[in-house]
Scaffold this motif. Structure first.
Motif, PDB file in Angstrom:
ATOM      1  N   UNK A 122       8.553  -7.745  18.131  1.00 12.90           N
ATOM      2  CA  UNK A 122       9.153  -7.147  16.894  1.00 12.90           C
ATOM      3  C   UNK A 122       8.258  -5.895  16.755  1.00 12.90           C
ATOM      4  N   UNK A 123       8.988  -4.756  16.337  1.00 13.12           N
ATOM      5  CA  UNK A 123       8.288  -3.629  15.644  1.00 13.12           C
ATOM      6  C   UNK A 123       8.069  -3.847  14.076  1.00 13.12           C
ATOM      7  N   UNK A 124       6.778  -4.042  13.818  1.00 13.36           N
ATOM      8  CA  UNK A 124       6.413  -4.174  12.563  1.00 13.36           C
ATOM      9  C   UNK A 124       5.785  -3.244  11.434  1.00 13.36           C
ATOM     10  N   UNK A 125       6.296  -2.674  10.652  1.00 13.00           N
ATOM     11  CA  UNK A 125       5.976  -1.571   9.997  1.00 13.00           C
ATOM     12  C   UNK A 125       5.464  -2.044   8.437  1.00 13.00           C
ATOM     13  N   UNK A 126       4.365  -1.423   7.812  1.00 16.34           N
ATOM     14  CA  UNK A 126       3.734  -1.706   6.421  1.00 16.34           C
ATOM     15  C   UNK A 126       4.529  -0.586   5.828  1.00 16.34           C
ATOM     16  N   UNK A 127       5.414  -1.127   4.568  1.00 18.97           N
ATOM     17  CA  UNK A 127       6.097  -0.027   3.880  1.00 18.97           C
ATOM     18  C   UNK A 127       5.450  -0.390   2.394  1.00 18.97           C
ATOM     19  N   UNK A 128       5.382   0.704   1.469  1.00 22.52           N
ATOM     20  CA  UNK A 128       4.949   0.516   0.140  1.00 22.52           C
ATOM     21  C   UNK A 128       6.460   0.600  -0.689  1.00 22.52           C
ATOM     22  N   UNK A 129       6.673  -0.412  -1.494  1.00 24.06           N
ATOM     23  CA  UNK A 129       7.650  -0.299  -2.311  1.00 24.06           C
ATOM     24  C   UNK A 129       7.094  -0.495  -3.802  1.00 24.06           C
ATOM     25  N   UNK A 130       7.812   0.462  -4.699  1.00 23.83           N
ATOM     26  CA  UNK A 130       6.995   0.643  -6.202  1.00 23.83           C
ATOM     27  C   UNK A 130       7.466  -0.501  -7.054  1.00 23.83           C
ATOM     28  N   UNK A 131       6.842  -1.174  -7.737  1.00 23.75           N
ATOM     29  CA  UNK A 131       7.409  -2.059  -8.821  1.00 23.75           C
ATOM     30  C   UNK A 131       8.019  -1.268  -9.869  1.00 23.75           C
ATOM     31  N   UNK A 132       8.342  -2.081 -11.185  1.00 25.00           N
ATOM     32  CA  UNK A 132       9.070  -1.370 -12.226  1.00 25.00           C
ATOM     33  C   UNK A 132       7.963  -0.384 -12.770  1.00 25.00           C
ATOM     34  N   UNK A 133       6.589  -0.745 -12.735  1.00 24.89           N
ATOM     35  CA  UNK A 133       5.800   0.200 -13.381  1.00 24.89           C
ATOM     36  C   UNK A 133       4.990   1.317 -12.478  1.00 24.89           C
ATOM     37  N   UNK A 134       5.680   1.405 -11.327  1.00 26.69           N
ATOM     38  CA  UNK A 134       5.532   2.573 -10.142  1.00 26.69           C
ATOM     39  C   UNK A 134       4.035   2.173  -9.532  1.00 26.69           C
ATOM     40  N   UNK A 135       3.768   0.925  -9.522  1.00 23.48           N
ATOM     41  CA  UNK A 135       2.401   0.480  -8.532  1.00 23.48           C
ATOM     42  C   UNK A 135       3.059   0.261  -7.263  1.00 23.48           C
ATOM     43  N   UNK A 136       2.671   0.633  -6.184  1.00 21.42           N
ATOM     44  CA  UNK A 136       3.010   0.291  -5.259  1.00 21.42           C
ATOM     45  C   UNK A 136       2.559  -1.105  -4.478  1.00 21.42           C
ATOM     46  N   UNK A 137       3.428  -1.773  -3.899  1.00 21.00           N
ATOM     47  CA  UNK A 137       3.283  -3.151  -3.354  1.00 21.00           C
ATOM     48  C   UNK A 137       3.631  -2.917  -1.666  1.00 21.00           C
ATOM     49  N   UNK A 138       2.626  -3.520  -0.846  1.00 19.72           N
ATOM     50  CA  UNK A 138       2.875  -3.395   0.450  1.00 19.72           C
ATOM     51  C   UNK A 138       3.365  -4.789   0.978  1.00 19.72           C
ATOM     52  N   UNK A 139       4.290  -4.397   1.941  1.00 20.72           N
ATOM     53  CA  UNK A 139       5.308  -5.473   2.596  1.00 20.72           C
ATOM     54  C   UNK A 139       5.009  -4.974   4.197  1.00 20.72           C
ATOM     55  N   UNK A 140       5.049  -5.941   5.013  1.00 16.65           N
ATOM     56  CA  UNK A 140       5.243  -6.013   6.413  1.00 16.65           C
ATOM     57  C   UNK A 140       6.756  -5.981   6.730  1.00 16.65           C
ATOM     58  N   UNK A 141       7.599  -5.258   7.544  1.00 22.51           N
ATOM     59  CA  UNK A 141       8.946  -5.266   7.673  1.00 22.51           C
ATOM     60  C   UNK A 141       9.108  -4.952   9.014  1.00 22.51           C
ATOM     61  N   UNK A 142      10.057  -5.779   9.779  1.00 19.98           N
ATOM     62  CA  UNK A 142      10.651  -5.368  11.202  1.00 19.98           C
ATOM     63  C   UNK A 142      11.538  -4.473  11.105  1.00 19.98           C
ATOM     64  N   UNK A 143      11.544  -3.421  12.050  1.00 20.83           N
ATOM     65  CA  UNK A 143      12.787  -2.586  12.133  1.00 20.83           C
ATOM     66  C   UNK A 143      13.579  -3.046  12.894  1.00 20.83           C
TER      67      UNK A 143
END
Length: 126
Positions: free
Chosen positions: A11-32
């Motif tokens: 699987x192609x796995x990519x680290x992505x930052x999603x911002x929470x309601x306060x604008x802080x980034x949370x990192x997730x590993x997601x498959x393309x």
């Protein structure tokens, strides 16, 4: 530039930052997932942790052609170094990045376990 790796299970796995309601980034590993035309899926617990705003139900066709309803949320991510709005669908399991987010990008990867993955912006925005 988003980066990732190829997993041993191919699987192609990519680290992505999603911002929470306060604008802080949370990192997730997601498959393309090139068969997924949406932006991003996340499990319910992660959506709750981020405090994303509910945006109704959306119906999508699965790979087998079956229609399924998904809870949808308004999300904000860092993509190619800038904030990008993304419709986040609630789905259990590994988060998925779809073609709506990858649109306008060049994806290169070394197809072997641990291979490098790079996603380069080639056009403006999804």
């Amino acid at each position: 530039m988003p980066r990732g790796h190829v997993s041993a299970d191919r699987r192609i796995l990519i680290s992505v930052d999603v911002l929470d309601r306060d604008g802080r980034p949370r990192e997730f590993e997601a498959a393309l997932d090139t068969g997924f035309t949406g932006f991003l899926t996340l499990p319910a617990a992660d959506i709750q942790l981020l405090g994303l705003t509910y945006d109704g139900v959306r119906t999508f066709a699965l790979a087998n052609g079956e229609l399924q309803d998904f809870q949808a949320y308004d999300g904000l991510m860092r993509w190619h170094g800038h904030p990008t709005e993304a419709l986040v669908l609630e789905a259990e399991g590994m988060p998925l990045i779809g073609m709506s987010l990858a649109w306008g990008s060049r994806v290169t990867f070394d197809a072997l376990a641990g291979g490098a993955v790079e996603i380069e912006e080639i056009a403006s925005g999804p």
